[in-house]
Design a protein around this motif. Structure first.
Motif, PDB file in Angstrom:
ATOM      1  N   PRO A  35       0.936  -1.187  -0.082  1.00 49.15           N
ATOM      2  CA  PRO A  35       0.131  -0.093  -0.227  1.00 49.15           C
ATOM      3  C   PRO A  35       0.888   1.094   0.008  1.00 49.15           C
ATOM      4  O   PRO A  35       2.028   1.365   0.556  1.00 49.15           O
ATOM      5  CB  PRO A  35      -0.713   0.041   1.549  1.00 49.15           C
ATOM      6  N   GLY A  36       0.336   2.132  -0.501  1.00 51.90           N
ATOM      7  CA  GLY A  36       1.186   3.653  -0.716  1.00 51.90           C
ATOM      8  C   GLY A  36       0.781   4.290  -2.226  1.00 51.90           C
ATOM      9  O   GLY A  36      -0.251   4.081  -2.576  1.00 51.90           O
ATOM     10  N   ARG A  37       1.893   5.212  -2.407  1.00 54.55           N
ATOM     11  CA  ARG A  37       1.552   5.962  -3.308  1.00 54.55           C
ATOM     12  C   ARG A  37       2.297   5.542  -4.789  1.00 54.55           C
ATOM     13  O   ARG A  37       3.300   5.244  -4.641  1.00 54.55           O
ATOM     14  CB  ARG A  37       1.950   7.500  -3.098  1.00 54.55           C
ATOM     15  N   TYR A  38       1.338   5.837  -5.755  1.00 53.37           N
ATOM     16  CA  TYR A  38       2.009   5.206  -7.108  1.00 53.37           C
ATOM     17  C   TYR A  38       1.660   6.457  -8.321  1.00 53.37           C
ATOM     18  O   TYR A  38       0.566   7.087  -7.978  1.00 53.37           O
ATOM     19  CB  TYR A  38       1.432   4.172  -7.451  1.00 53.37           C
ATOM     20  N   THR A  93      -1.510  10.947 -13.674  1.00 53.12           N
ATOM     21  CA  THR A  93      -2.540  10.539 -12.525  1.00 53.12           C
ATOM     22  C   THR A  93      -1.637   9.607 -11.244  1.00 53.12           C
ATOM     23  O   THR A  93      -0.856   8.928 -11.344  1.00 53.12           O
ATOM     24  CB  THR A  93      -3.395   9.448 -12.824  1.00 53.12           C
ATOM     25  N   THR A  94      -1.749  10.253 -10.010  1.00 55.04           N
ATOM     26  CA  THR A  94      -1.253   9.819  -8.829  1.00 55.04           C
ATOM     27  C   THR A  94      -2.466   9.140  -8.289  1.00 55.04           C
ATOM     28  O   THR A  94      -3.791   9.065  -8.564  1.00 55.04           O
ATOM     29  CB  THR A  94      -0.794  10.621  -7.987  1.00 55.04           C
ATOM     30  N   PHE A  95      -2.061   7.870  -7.459  1.00 50.35           N
ATOM     31  CA  PHE A  95      -2.922   6.826  -7.203  1.00 50.35           C
ATOM     32  C   PHE A  95      -2.387   6.323  -5.806  1.00 50.35           C
ATOM     33  O   PHE A  95      -1.126   5.844  -5.614  1.00 50.35           O
ATOM     34  CB  PHE A  95      -2.884   5.534  -8.159  1.00 50.35           C
ATOM     35  N   LYS A  96      -3.338   6.178  -4.837  1.00 51.63           N
ATOM     36  CA  LYS A  96      -2.884   5.678  -3.609  1.00 51.63           C
ATOM     37  C   LYS A  96      -3.625   4.249  -3.514  1.00 51.63           C
ATOM     38  O   LYS A  96      -4.771   4.042  -3.434  1.00 51.63           O
ATOM     39  CB  LYS A  96      -3.707   6.540  -2.252  1.00 51.63           C
ATOM     40  N   THR A 155      -7.886   7.589  -6.644  1.00 47.76           N
ATOM     41  CA  THR A 155      -6.771   8.688  -7.385  1.00 47.76           C
ATOM     42  C   THR A 155      -6.765   9.986  -6.480  1.00 47.76           C
ATOM     43  O   THR A 155      -7.343  10.094  -5.593  1.00 47.76           O
ATOM     44  CB  THR A 155      -7.645   9.032  -8.764  1.00 47.76           C
ATOM     45  N   ALA A 156      -5.996  10.846  -6.877  1.00 50.43           N
ATOM     46  CA  ALA A 156      -5.685  12.185  -6.410  1.00 50.43           C
ATOM     47  C   ALA A 156      -7.057  12.908  -5.807  1.00 50.43           C
ATOM     48  O   ALA A 156      -7.084  13.789  -4.998  1.00 50.43           O
ATOM     49  CB  ALA A 156      -4.837  12.933  -6.941  1.00 50.43           C
ATOM     50  N   ASP A 157      -7.937  12.790  -6.776  1.00 44.88           N
ATOM     51  CA  ASP A 157      -9.233  13.639  -6.566  1.00 44.88           C
ATOM     52  C   ASP A 157     -10.328  12.726  -5.860  1.00 44.88           C
ATOM     53  O   ASP A 157     -11.295  12.977  -5.822  1.00 44.88           O
ATOM     54  CB  ASP A 157      -9.719  13.867  -7.962  1.00 44.88           C
ATOM     55  N   GLY A 158      -9.760  11.785  -5.293  1.00 44.07           N
ATOM     56  CA  GLY A 158     -10.759  10.802  -4.498  1.00 44.07           C
ATOM     57  C   GLY A 158     -11.684  10.067  -4.976  1.00 44.07           C
ATOM     58  O   GLY A 158     -12.269   9.065  -4.302  1.00 44.07           O
ATOM     59  N   GLN A 159     -11.378   9.617  -6.302  1.00 42.42           N
ATOM     60  CA  GLN A 159     -12.237   8.921  -6.984  1.00 42.42           C
ATOM     61  C   GLN A 159     -11.719   7.296  -6.915  1.00 42.42           C
ATOM     62  O   GLN A 159     -10.321   6.858  -6.966  1.00 42.42           O
ATOM     63  CB  GLN A 159     -12.349   8.783  -8.398  1.00 42.42           C
ATOM     64  N   LEU A 179      -1.546  -3.928 -11.978  1.00 42.06           N
ATOM     65  CA  LEU A 179      -0.153  -3.860 -11.332  1.00 42.06           C
ATOM     66  C   LEU A 179       0.909  -3.257 -11.894  1.00 42.06           C
ATOM     67  O   LEU A 179       1.869  -2.376 -11.644  1.00 42.06           O
ATOM     68  CB  LEU A 179       0.154  -5.038 -10.597  1.00 42.06           C
ATOM     69  N   ALA A 180       0.966  -3.724 -13.344  1.00 41.30           N
ATOM     70  CA  ALA A 180       2.294  -3.178 -14.012  1.00 41.30           C
ATOM     71  C   ALA A 180       2.173  -1.809 -14.470  1.00 41.30           C
ATOM     72  O   ALA A 180       3.141  -1.254 -15.120  1.00 41.30           O
ATOM     73  CB  ALA A 180       2.165  -4.208 -15.387  1.00 41.30           C
ATOM     74  N   ALA A 181       0.950  -1.127 -14.379  1.00 42.39           N
ATOM     75  CA  ALA A 181       0.793   0.187 -14.846  1.00 42.39           C
ATOM     76  C   ALA A 181       1.155   1.013 -13.565  1.00 42.39           C
ATOM     77  O   ALA A 181       1.200   2.207 -13.707  1.00 42.39           O
ATOM     78  CB  ALA A 181      -0.644   0.595 -15.077  1.00 42.39           C
ATOM     79  N   LEU A 182       1.448   0.454 -12.514  1.00 41.99           N
ATOM     80  CA  LEU A 182       1.789   1.315 -11.156  1.00 41.99           C
ATOM     81  C   LEU A 182       3.373   1.443 -11.102  1.00 41.99           C
ATOM     82  O   LEU A 182       4.004   0.631 -10.927  1.00 41.99           O
ATOM     83  CB  LEU A 182       1.151   0.639  -9.848  1.00 41.99           C
TER      84      LEU A 182
END
Length: 103
Positions: free
Chosen positions: A54-57, A64-67, A80-84, A90-93
């Motif tokens: 778990p963490g930021r990617y 796009t940033t993703f938690k 996502t950064a906007d809360g969606q 996994l390979a896209a992170l």
């Protein structure tokens, strides 16, 4: 055709290479998009899910940033950064540098 989940590591590697070549040769943007999704999924089966804590990617190829909250199979689930709420292969992170901001 075998499912990615049924392929051996060697078969996955060959399929990833084949899809990459097919993507490069495609003249249609729509077809390239479909091939890219298949390529990302094939790559996701080739990675270890425990390599994605778990963490930021950042989502590959985007700003796009993703938690990441949890992994289910070959998909990372989180927000996502906007809360969606979202899920990405996994390979896209791509891991972002860690910080001490509590995330």
């Amino acid at each position: 055709m075998k499912r990615f989940s049924e392929m051996t590591p060697n078969e996955l590697t060959a399929e990833i290479e084949r899809l990459g070549v097919e993507m490069e040769r495609s003249a249609s943007e729509g077809e390239k998009g479909v091939l890219r999704q298949r390529w990302l999924l094939a790559r996701s089966y080739a990675v270890r899910e425990n390599a994605f804590p778990p963490g930021r990617y950042r989502v590959e190829g985007t700003e796009t940033t993703f938690k990441l909250v949890y992994v289910n199979g070959v998909m990372g689930w989180g927000t996502t950064a906007d809360g969606q709420e979202a899920a990405y292969p996994l390979a896209a992170l791509q891991a972002l540098a860690t910080s001490n901001d509590g995330e």
